[in-house]
Design a protein around this motif. Structure first.
Motif, PDB file in Angstrom:
ATOM      1  N   ILE A  89      -9.706  -4.292  -2.975  1.00 22.23           N
ATOM      2  CA  ILE A  89      -8.707  -3.654  -2.849  1.00 22.23           C
ATOM      3  C   ILE A  89      -8.224  -3.788  -1.481  1.00 22.23           C
ATOM      4  N   LYS A  90      -6.922  -4.418  -1.199  1.00 27.36           N
ATOM      5  CA  LYS A  90      -6.708  -4.643   0.356  1.00 27.36           C
ATOM      6  C   LYS A  90      -5.559  -3.309   0.535  1.00 27.36           C
ATOM      7  N   VAL A  91      -5.896  -2.813   1.375  1.00 27.35           N
ATOM      8  CA  VAL A  91      -5.007  -1.444   1.645  1.00 27.35           C
ATOM      9  C   VAL A  91      -4.267  -1.447   3.063  1.00 27.35           C
ATOM     10  N   LYS A  92      -3.191  -1.453   3.147  1.00 26.36           N
ATOM     11  CA  LYS A  92      -2.627  -1.135   4.418  1.00 26.36           C
ATOM     12  C   LYS A  92      -3.044  -0.039   5.245  1.00 26.36           C
ATOM     13  N   SER A  93      -3.411  -0.432   6.573  1.00 22.82           N
ATOM     14  CA  SER A  93      -4.156   0.366   7.046  1.00 22.82           C
ATOM     15  C   SER A  93      -3.960   0.229   8.696  1.00 22.82           C
ATOM     16  N   GLU A  94      -2.896   0.900   9.460  1.00 20.55           N
ATOM     17  CA  GLU A  94      -2.793   1.343  10.717  1.00 20.55           C
ATOM     18  C   GLU A  94      -3.844   1.891  11.405  1.00 20.55           C
ATOM     19  N   PRO A  95      -4.411   1.640  12.543  1.00 19.78           N
ATOM     20  CA  PRO A  95      -5.585   2.341  12.957  1.00 19.78           C
ATOM     21  C   PRO A  95      -5.850   3.783  13.022  1.00 19.78           C
ATOM     22  N   ALA A  96      -4.507   4.437  13.197  1.00 15.50           N
ATOM     23  CA  ALA A  96      -4.302   5.977  13.020  1.00 15.50           C
ATOM     24  C   ALA A  96      -4.545   6.406  11.598  1.00 15.50           C
ATOM     25  N   GLU A  97      -4.677   5.657  10.406  1.00 14.18           N
ATOM     26  CA  GLU A  97      -4.728   6.153   9.266  1.00 14.18           C
ATOM     27  C   GLU A  97      -6.022   5.832   8.991  1.00 14.18           C
ATOM     28  N   ARG A  98      -6.904   5.120   9.495  1.00 19.00           N
ATOM     29  CA  ARG A  98      -7.927   4.918   9.006  1.00 19.00           C
ATOM     30  C   ARG A  98      -9.035   5.710   8.562  1.00 19.00           C
ATOM     31  N   SER A 119      -5.192  -3.794   8.060  1.00 21.29           N
ATOM     32  CA  SER A 119      -5.399  -3.673   6.700  1.00 21.29           C
ATOM     33  C   SER A 119      -6.900  -3.584   6.553  1.00 21.29           C
ATOM     34  N   LEU A 120      -7.441  -2.929   5.524  1.00 15.14           N
ATOM     35  CA  LEU A 120      -9.004  -2.676   5.044  1.00 15.14           C
ATOM     36  C   LEU A 120      -9.177  -3.415   3.780  1.00 15.14           C
ATOM     37  N   LEU A 121     -10.132  -4.286   3.551  1.00 15.95           N
ATOM     38  CA  LEU A 121     -10.578  -4.856   2.262  1.00 15.95           C
ATOM     39  C   LEU A 121     -11.730  -4.006   1.556  1.00 15.95           C
ATOM     40  N   VAL A 122     -11.404  -3.294   0.642  1.00 14.25           N
ATOM     41  CA  VAL A 122     -12.439  -2.288  -0.176  1.00 14.25           C
ATOM     42  C   VAL A 122     -13.123  -3.001  -1.181  1.00 14.25           C
ATOM     43  N   GLN A 123     -14.291  -2.940  -1.374  1.00  9.92           N
ATOM     44  CA  GLN A 123     -14.975  -3.426  -2.597  1.00  9.92           C
ATOM     45  C   GLN A 123     -15.495  -2.090  -3.054  1.00  9.92           C
ATOM     46  N   ALA A 124     -15.037  -1.712  -4.437  1.00 13.98           N
ATOM     47  CA  ALA A 124     -15.498  -0.741  -5.065  1.00 13.98           C
ATOM     48  C   ALA A 124     -16.372  -1.176  -6.635  1.00 13.98           C
ATOM     49  N   VAL A 125     -17.255  -0.482  -7.091  1.00 13.37           N
ATOM     50  CA  VAL A 125     -17.962  -0.838  -8.075  1.00 13.37           C
ATOM     51  C   VAL A 125     -17.939   0.583  -8.854  1.00 13.37           C
ATOM     52  N   GLY A 126     -17.955   0.372 -10.215  1.00 11.62           N
ATOM     53  CA  GLY A 126     -17.981   1.573 -11.206  1.00 11.62           C
ATOM     54  C   GLY A 126     -17.366   1.607 -12.422  1.00 11.62           C
ATOM     55  N   ASP A 127     -17.338   2.546 -13.188  1.00 10.93           N
ATOM     56  CA  ASP A 127     -16.684   2.448 -14.531  1.00 10.93           C
ATOM     57  C   ASP A 127     -15.003   2.257 -14.173  1.00 10.93           C
ATOM     58  N   THR A 128     -14.413   2.058 -15.207  1.00 10.54           N
ATOM     59  CA  THR A 128     -12.809   1.620 -15.342  1.00 10.54           C
ATOM     60  C   THR A 128     -12.142   3.106 -14.785  1.00 10.54           C
ATOM     61  N   GLN A 129     -12.522   4.022 -15.218  1.00 13.16           N
ATOM     62  CA  GLN A 129     -12.060   5.660 -14.835  1.00 13.16           C
ATOM     63  C   GLN A 129     -12.055   5.807 -13.299  1.00 13.16           C
ATOM     64  N   LYS A 130     -13.269   5.454 -12.623  1.00 17.39           N
ATOM     65  CA  LYS A 130     -13.543   5.491 -11.273  1.00 17.39           C
ATOM     66  C   LYS A 130     -12.636   4.551 -10.382  1.00 17.39           C
ATOM     67  N   ILE A 131     -12.579   3.213 -10.744  1.00 16.74           N
ATOM     68  CA  ILE A 131     -11.365   2.468 -10.217  1.00 16.74           C
ATOM     69  C   ILE A 131     -10.282   2.715 -10.345  1.00 16.74           C
TER      70      ILE A 131
END
Length: 159
Positions: A89-98, A119-131
């Motif tokens: 997930i690539k999320v818009k992320s200004e330094p103040a929001e990080r 931006s931040l690129l986030v990696q998430a692993v889990g069941d579908t509900q968690k994602i």
């Protein structure tokens, strides 16, 4: 009702197309499909998530066994299973929001795999509900890009 099935197939060109074509011709929807090598050389494992009642599932199994490259079909949902999905997930992320975004990421035991200037690129692993839940919490910050693998699963324990 969601069903998760594993299909062991010969690792041959066109097998994925034949399996997905069978679903399309019969009017069965594929919610997600993952394919990769199995523990046996020359065989691949497909994990398919589909919707339907019990008779639909039985019909899918019968139709799959008619395909020459299908070796085995297992209804994973009939026994306790472990199911996981990967999302980038690539999320818009200004330094103040990080710091605030990092709080969400840490709550879901996800990780940042790349940092850009906005931006931040986030990696998430889990069941579908968690994602799904994590994506909902990140939406207000602005999701620039999203890629999900679909579910892969195995039966728990020694079976």
């Amino acid at each position: 009702m969601k069903h998760t099935i594993a299909v062991l197939v010969n690792d041959q060109p066109g097998v994925l197309q034949r399996v997905s074509g069978l679903f399309g011709r019969r009017g069965f929807n594929i919610e997600s499909i993952t394919v990769g090598q199995s523990e046996e050389v020359g065989l691949s494992r497909m994990v398919i998530v589909t919707l339907g009642d019990q008779s639909t599932l039985e019909q899918i199994e019968k139709q799959l066994y008619k395909l020459i490259d299908v070796i085995k079909v297992v209804d994973l949902g009939s026994r306790p299973m472990v199911a996981r999905e990967l999302a980038l997930i690539k999320v818009k992320s200004e330094p103040a929001e990080r710091p605030e975004i990092m709080g969400v990421i840490e709550t879901f035991r996800a990780s940042v795999v790349d940092i850009g200037s906005t931006s931040l690129l986030v990696q998430a692993v889990g069941d579908t509900q968690k994602i799904d839940a994590m994506i909902e919490l990140l939406k207000p910050y602005g999701i620039k890009e999203l890629s999900r693998t679909g579910v892969t699963a195995m039966i728990r324990g020694n079976g």
